[in-house]
Design a protein around this motif. Sequence first.
Motif, mmCIF file in Angstrom:
data_model
loop_
_atom_site.group_PDB
_atom_site.id
_atom_site.type_symbol
_atom_site.label_atom_id
_atom_site.label_comp_id
_atom_site.label_asym_id
_atom_site.label_seq_id
_atom_site.Cartn_x
_atom_site.Cartn_y
_atom_site.Cartn_z
ATOM 1 N N ASP A 176 0.711 -1.063 0.007
ATOM 2 C CA ASP A 176 -0.115 0.047 0.072
ATOM 3 C C ASP A 176 0.853 1.290 -0.188
ATOM 4 N N ALA A 177 2.185 1.132 -0.079
ATOM 5 C CA ALA A 177 3.088 2.158 -0.194
ATOM 6 C C ALA A 177 2.851 3.186 -1.547
ATOM 7 N N PRO A 178 2.868 4.345 -1.346
ATOM 8 C CA PRO A 178 2.790 5.238 -2.418
ATOM 9 C C PRO A 178 3.721 5.062 -3.425
ATOM 10 N N GLU A 179 3.216 5.091 -4.865
ATOM 11 C CA GLU A 179 4.312 5.208 -6.036
ATOM 12 C C GLU A 179 5.268 6.237 -5.881
ATOM 13 N N GLY A 180 6.356 5.873 -6.301
ATOM 14 C CA GLY A 180 7.359 6.917 -6.312
ATOM 15 C C GLY A 180 7.240 7.917 -7.458
ATOM 16 N N PRO A 181 7.932 9.125 -7.612
ATOM 17 C CA PRO A 181 7.597 10.171 -8.549
ATOM 18 C C PRO A 181 7.893 9.410 -9.913
ATOM 19 N N SER A 182 7.314 9.979 -11.047
ATOM 20 C CA SER A 182 7.394 9.344 -12.294
ATOM 21 C C SER A 182 8.907 10.010 -12.940
#
Length: 92
Positions: A28-34
């Motif tokens: 459930d950790a947020p995605e890193g920046p693109s």
Amino acid sequence: MSDKTMKTATLEEIREMDRRGELYHNPDAPEGPSLGADFWKDAELVYPEAKTPISLRVDKDVLDWFKAEGPGYQTRMNAVLRSFMEATRRNA
């Protein structure tokens, strides 16, 4: 990242944390920046330098210690030698 969020641990401490189940990936950790479309535009593939096989005599206890740390002991031995070489060059 501040020093308060950084931890240091020995390899054995990390292995113990893994055995206790303390190391895990949070799905459930947020995605890193693109990285964006241009990130790879100027990328170059750089291969590591080829290693030169040698015969090296080392003390048995030294070899046993490196082997006891697990797979990759020759790579770690090379890293120690490289660190010594670079430190010696800096101080020359």
